[in-house]
Scaffold this active site. Structure first.
Site, PDB file in Angstrom:
ATOM      1  N   ILE A 136       0.875  -1.166   0.000  1.00 63.30           N
ATOM      2  CA  ILE A 136       0.000   0.000   0.000  1.00 63.30           C
ATOM      3  C   ILE A 136       0.915   1.220   0.000  1.00 63.30           C
ATOM      4  CG2 ILE A 136      -1.735   1.314   1.293  1.00 63.30           C
ATOM      5  CD1 ILE A 136      -2.781  -1.217   2.466  1.00 63.30           C
ATOM      6  N   ASP A 137       0.564   2.242  -0.766  1.00 64.35           N
ATOM      7  CA  ASP A 137       1.384   3.448  -0.830  1.00 64.35           C
ATOM      8  C   ASP A 137       1.666   3.992   0.565  1.00 64.35           C
ATOM      9  OD1 ASP A 137       1.329   3.308  -3.574  1.00 64.35           O
ATOM     10  OD2 ASP A 137      -0.244   4.821  -3.816  1.00 64.35           O
ATOM     11  N   LYS A 138       2.801   4.639   0.710  1.00 66.49           N
ATOM     12  CA  LYS A 138       3.216   5.205   1.988  1.00 66.49           C
ATOM     13  C   LYS A 138       2.104   6.021   2.641  1.00 66.49           C
ATOM     14  CE  LYS A 138       6.335   8.704   3.934  1.00 66.49           C
ATOM     15  NZ  LYS A 138       7.419   9.671   3.654  1.00 66.49           N
TER      16      LYS A 138
END
Length: 302
Positions: A136-138
């Site tokens: 999952i994106d930061k």
């Protein structure tokens, strides 16, 4: 293990993999290639000097030989909420701002470093991504599966590859959408003007499909559910922008930044799959406090 690539200037296969898999030596990577453990776009490659160009996927079968890992423990890192745990896996609610695994520029302040510091058993301990089967994106929050052993890692990775994992997200849009629901089939590729970003375009892109529906409509924003049927980089953020509005507070794709300490208002709220016993399991992650507070404020002026 699968690694996406998008290269404009020819680069040797062993050099590219040395950069991507920085805990493997160059000689180890050459050995894996020569042994026949590497495929590029489905084609077996046995020459380390093979030149990559364009975009595609590299499949790597890492042998059982273990290597020393230089991963550090992040003892002061905040452990994400554990939603569920069993012998095979862990379900967590990743908070916004947390990078998933070590990489260039951040080798010790990631989710992986936190998991190791908390003595959680992880799969593929010989790599720099132990336990990680998806990302999952930061600055996106939400539910994640963490593999605790190699057997389950391989099992669930195959389900991801076959599209057998159902993932749902919710977001708050920056502006209004043109439609209240729909299917988006817009290919996604690297933005030629900014290689760090992605863009909905036909050239040098990969097929991407999302389903969306507006859950609540406000004066300027929408509360939207997204289901992704492919797993492209920044898929929801790109598709949301393509159909009319970036995600609210998205510093890379949007314009309205209302909280510099919080990420984009995008949350992976649900994941489901058929487990090893043949039973369908579903896990949900609660919204971050700031996300929920924003919804409350929008509803109060609706």
């Amino acid at each position: 293990m699968k690694i996406d690539f998008d290269i404009e200037i020819k680069k040797r296969l062993d050099q590219f993999l040395s950069y991507e898999l920085n805990d493997f030596s160059r000689e180890r990577i050459k050995k894996e290639i020569k042994t026949g453990n590497v495929k590029v776009n489905g084609n077996l490659i046995t020459k380390p000097s093979y030149e990559l160009l364009g975009s595609g996927v590299i499949d790597i079968l890492i042998t059982n030989e273990k290597i020393d890992s230089s991963l550090k423990l992040w003892k002061d890192g905040k452990m994400p909420e554990i939603i569920y745990e069993c012998d095979d896996y862990l379900i967590i609610n990743k908070y916004s701002g947390l990078v998933v695994h070590p990489g260039f520029g951040n080798e010790d302040k990631t989710l992986v470093n936190i998991l190791l510091a908390n003595n959680i058993p992880l799969s593929h301990l010989g790599t720099n991504r132990p336990g990680i089967v998806h990302r999952i994106d930061k600055n996106t929050s939400g539910v994640m599966i963490i593999a605790k052993n190699d057997n389950f890692h391989n099992f669930i990775s195959e389900k991801f590859e076959n599209g057998e994992i159902e993932k749902k997200y919710v977001l708050i849009s920056e502006n209004k959408y043109k439609n209240s629901k729909g299917i988006i089939e817009v290919p996604i590729g690297r933005d030629s003007k900014n290689r760090k970003l992605m863009k909905g375009q036909l050239e040098n892109s990969k097929f991407a499909k999302s389903i969306f529906r507006v859950l609540e409509s406000f004066k300027e924003n929408e509360y939207v559910e997204f289901q992704i049927l492919t797993g492209r980089t920044h898929q929801i953020r790109v598709h949301s922008k393509f159909i009319g509005s970036p995600v609210l507070n998205d510093i890379e794709y949007g314009k309205k930044i209302i909280d510099k300490e919080f990420g984009q208002f995008l949350h992976a709220n649900e994941i489901s799959f058929i487990d090893k016993k043949g039973k369908k399991v579903k896990y949900k992650a609660d919204l971050p406090e700031k996300f929920n507070d924003k919804l409350v404020r929008l509803r109060s002026i609706k």
